[in-house]
Design a protein around this motif. Structure first.
Motif, short mmCIF file in Angstrom:
data_model
loop_
_atom_site.label_atom_id
_atom_site.label_comp_id
_atom_site.label_asym_id
_atom_site.label_seq_id
_atom_site.Cartn_x
_atom_site.Cartn_y
_atom_site.Cartn_z
N ARG A 1 -13.19 -0.96 -11.42
CA ARG A 1 -11.94 -1.99 -11.58
C ARG A 1 -11.29 -2.29 -10.37
NH1 ARG A 1 -10.95 1.76 -15.57
NH2 ARG A 1 -8.90 2.62 -15.47
N ARG A 2 -11.23 -0.99 -9.84
CA ARG A 2 -9.93 -1.17 -8.58
C ARG A 2 -10.76 -1.20 -7.21
NH1 ARG A 2 -4.54 2.40 -7.38
NH2 ARG A 2 -3.29 0.85 -7.14
N LEU A 3 -12.08 -1.45 -7.21
CA LEU A 3 -12.75 -1.48 -5.91
C LEU A 3 -12.16 -2.44 -5.10
CD1 LEU A 3 -15.09 -0.26 -4.28
CD2 LEU A 3 -16.66 -1.85 -5.41
N PRO A 4 -12.00 -3.63 -5.52
CA PRO A 4 -11.36 -4.52 -4.39
C PRO A 4 -10.21 -4.05 -3.73
CG PRO A 4 -12.27 -5.60 -6.30
CD PRO A 4 -12.18 -4.30 -6.66
N TYR A 5 -9.41 -3.55 -4.48
CA TYR A 5 -8.04 -2.97 -3.71
C TYR A 5 -8.48 -1.59 -2.85
CZ TYR A 5 -3.62 -0.53 -3.09
OH TYR A 5 -2.69 0.23 -2.63
N ARG A 6 -9.33 -0.86 -3.45
CA ARG A 6 -9.86 0.29 -2.66
C ARG A 6 -10.42 -0.20 -1.46
NH1 ARG A 6 -12.23 5.65 -3.12
NH2 ARG A 6 -13.05 5.88 -0.91
N MET A 7 -11.37 -1.10 -1.24
CA MET A 7 -11.66 -1.53 0.03
C MET A 7 -10.66 -2.21 0.84
SD MET A 7 -14.71 -0.45 -0.65
CE MET A 7 -15.09 -0.59 0.98
N GLU A 8 -9.86 -2.87 0.27
CA GLU A 8 -8.58 -3.38 1.01
C GLU A 8 -8.08 -2.10 1.43
OE1 GLU A 8 -4.73 -5.89 0.75
OE2 GLU A 8 -6.11 -6.11 -0.95
N TRP A 9 -7.57 -1.14 0.72
CA TRP A 9 -6.93 0.23 1.32
C TRP A 9 -7.81 0.95 2.39
CZ3 TRP A 9 -3.05 3.70 0.73
CH2 TRP A 9 -3.28 4.76 1.24
N ASP A 10 -9.14 0.75 2.16
CA ASP A 10 -9.85 1.69 3.46
C ASP A 10 -9.64 1.07 4.65
OD1 ASP A 10 -10.83 3.67 1.14
OD2 ASP A 10 -12.91 2.82 1.46
N GLU A 11 -9.52 -0.32 4.71
CA GLU A 11 -9.53 -0.81 6.06
C GLU A 11 -8.16 -0.75 6.57
OE1 GLU A 11 -10.61 -3.10 9.45
OE2 GLU A 11 -11.64 -1.84 7.95
N VAL A 12 -7.23 -0.90 5.67
CA VAL A 12 -5.63 -0.51 6.27
C VAL A 12 -5.45 0.83 6.85
CG1 VAL A 12 -3.30 -0.36 5.48
CG2 VAL A 12 -4.78 -2.46 4.93
N PHE A 13 -6.00 1.88 6.18
CA PHE A 13 -6.18 3.24 6.29
C PHE A 13 -6.77 3.23 7.69
CE2 PHE A 13 -7.71 7.60 6.04
CZ PHE A 13 -6.36 8.20 6.30
N ASP B 1 -21.65 1.89 -2.95
CA ASP B 1 -22.21 1.47 -1.78
C ASP B 1 -21.29 1.10 -0.75
OD1 ASP B 1 -24.81 2.25 -2.60
OD2 ASP B 1 -25.29 -0.05 -2.55
N GLU B 2 -20.25 0.64 -1.30
CA GLU B 2 -19.15 -0.26 -0.66
C GLU B 2 -18.17 1.13 0.00
OE1 GLU B 2 -20.21 -3.19 -3.62
OE2 GLU B 2 -20.00 -1.29 -3.52
N GLU B 3 -17.88 2.12 -0.98
CA GLU B 3 -17.22 3.15 -0.55
C GLU B 3 -17.56 4.05 0.35
OE1 GLU B 3 -14.48 4.29 -4.54
OE2 GLU B 3 -16.74 4.12 -5.02
N ARG B 4 -18.97 4.13 0.22
CA ARG B 4 -19.50 5.08 1.17
C ARG B 4 -19.68 4.56 2.55
NH1 ARG B 4 -25.14 6.30 -1.50
NH2 ARG B 4 -25.41 7.72 0.34
N ALA B 5 -19.92 3.03 2.63
CA ALA B 5 -19.98 2.34 3.84
C ALA B 5 -18.70 2.34 4.63
CB ALA B 5 -20.41 0.87 3.47
N GLY B 6 -17.69 2.29 3.63
CA GLY B 6 -16.27 2.45 4.42
C GLY B 6 -15.91 3.63 4.92
N PHE B 7 -16.41 4.66 4.27
CA PHE B 7 -16.07 6.10 4.77
C PHE B 7 -17.02 6.09 6.14
CE2 PHE B 7 -16.65 10.63 5.26
CZ PHE B 7 -15.15 10.99 5.49
N GLY B 8 -18.13 5.74 6.18
CA GLY B 8 -19.25 5.61 7.39
C GLY B 8 -18.44 4.83 8.40
N HIS C 1 0.75 -1.29 0.09
CA HIS C 1 0.12 -0.07 0.06
C HIS C 1 0.78 1.38 0.04
CE1 HIS C 1 -3.72 -2.29 0.58
NE2 HIS C 1 -3.20 -2.95 1.56
N ASP C 2 2.07 0.98 0.23
CA ASP C 2 3.05 2.33 0.28
C ASP C 2 3.79 2.56 -1.16
OD1 ASP C 2 1.91 2.55 2.65
OD2 ASP C 2 3.80 1.59 3.69
N LYS C 3 3.52 1.78 -2.11
CA LYS C 3 4.49 2.30 -3.49
C LYS C 3 3.86 3.41 -3.97
CE LYS C 3 5.08 -2.74 -4.13
NZ LYS C 3 4.82 -3.81 -5.15
N PRO D 1 -6.85 6.02 -2.96
CA PRO D 1 -6.98 5.48 -4.46
C PRO D 1 -8.22 5.70 -4.97
CG PRO D 1 -5.96 3.77 -3.29
CD PRO D 1 -6.24 4.96 -1.91
N ASN D 2 -8.48 5.87 -6.09
CA ASN D 2 -9.69 5.84 -6.99
C ASN D 2 -10.01 4.59 -7.35
OD1 ASN D 2 -11.75 6.36 -9.11
ND2 ASN D 2 -11.19 8.29 -8.97
N SER D 3 -11.35 4.26 -7.00
CA SER D 3 -11.91 2.68 -7.73
C SER D 3 -11.88 2.73 -9.18
CB SER D 3 -13.03 2.54 -6.99
OG SER D 3 -13.93 3.39 -7.23
#
Length: 252
Positions: free
Chosen positions: A116-128, A170-177, A87-89, A109-111
């Motif tokens: 197409r990058r949503l799975p990585y984005r959701m992983e990122w959200d949790e790490v952040f 829905d996933e990104e909004r829930a992640g921010f929530g 996640h740091d590159k 990161p933008n999904s």
């Protein structure tokens, strides 16, 4: 204490678009930038930033991503990234510790089109989120930057048209929530709960900015103990030079 955050969409580009005048006018104590797209040695610093301590986290890929912080007070400690190689590159996080708080500057990161990058984005959200929670165990946290998500329908001009678009899935909004529910407050919505048509990003297409067809995706978030110190939270749409505009907070 005044803090400013701005996705400049290229540090070298924005220098020729009134950046120095912006710094002179606003006189921030801390200035956080995202999408710098440069290494520090590639950027001729304007005289308006004399007297600031500068910290950068640049992407491995040239001309891509990157964040920077310019601060009048020297921090106790600075950390680039979150401690995870995967996640740091892309140079997306800078964490600065001060005597009474920790500041985290982020370019999420933008999904991307088609999510197409949503799975990585959701992983990122949790790490952040875990990174913020870990920092909050030490001191109250301020996080800021381009979070690449409009949290609620009030945060973009056309929510129905953009349902499941990048930044409004829905996933990104829930992640921010979930992030906010972990002990953080959206500073702008705290002070302006019903304010509409307040956006920080506009597409370059179709004259969107002139018509104010935008999204609010740039934030200052505060740990609960800091909320009582919040005096103002503003969006500065009059500041040009990028497809984003700056956002600010003032703390007692």
């Amino acid at each position: 204490m005044k803090l400013l955050s701005w996705n400049v969409n290229g540090m070298r580009a924005v220098l020729g678009k009134g950046f120095g005048d912006f710094v002179s006018a606003e006189q921030p104590d801390i200035l956080c930038l995202q999408e710098t797209k440069a290494r520090p040695e590639q950027v001729p610093m304007p005289p308006e930033l004399d007297g600031y301590h500068a910290f950068w986290n640049s992407a491995q890929k040239p001309g891509y991503s990157g964040v920077a912080v310019f601060t009048r007070s020297e921090p106790i400690e600075v950390q680039e990234g979150m401690g995870f190689e995967d996640h740091d590159k892309e140079g997306r996080v800078l964490t600065l510790e001060y005597p009474d708080f920790i500041l985290v500057n982020v370019y999420t990161p933008n999904s991307q089109d088609g999510l197409r990058r949503l799975p990585y984005r959701m992983e990122w959200d949790e790490v952040f989120r875990q990174h913020l929670m870990t920092q909050a165990l030490k001191k109250p946290v301020i996080f800021c930057g381009d979070l690449n998500v409009a949290h609620q329908e009030i945060d973009l001009a056309r929510p129905k048209d953009n349902r499941m678009s990048a930044g409004f899935s829905d996933e990104e909004r829930a992640g921010f929530g979930k992030l906010l529910d972990s002990g953080f407050t959206d500073s702008f919505r705290h002070l302006h709960p019903e304010t509409r048509d307040a956006y920080s990003w506009w597409s370059y297409r179709g004259g969107a900015r002139g018509r104010n067809v935008g999204w609010r995706i740039d934030y200052f978030g505060l740990s609960t103990p800091l909320v009582d110190r919040l005096k103002s939270a503003e969006i500065l749409p009059h500041v040009m030079g990028s497809d984003h505009c700056p956002v600010s907070i003032t703390l007692a």
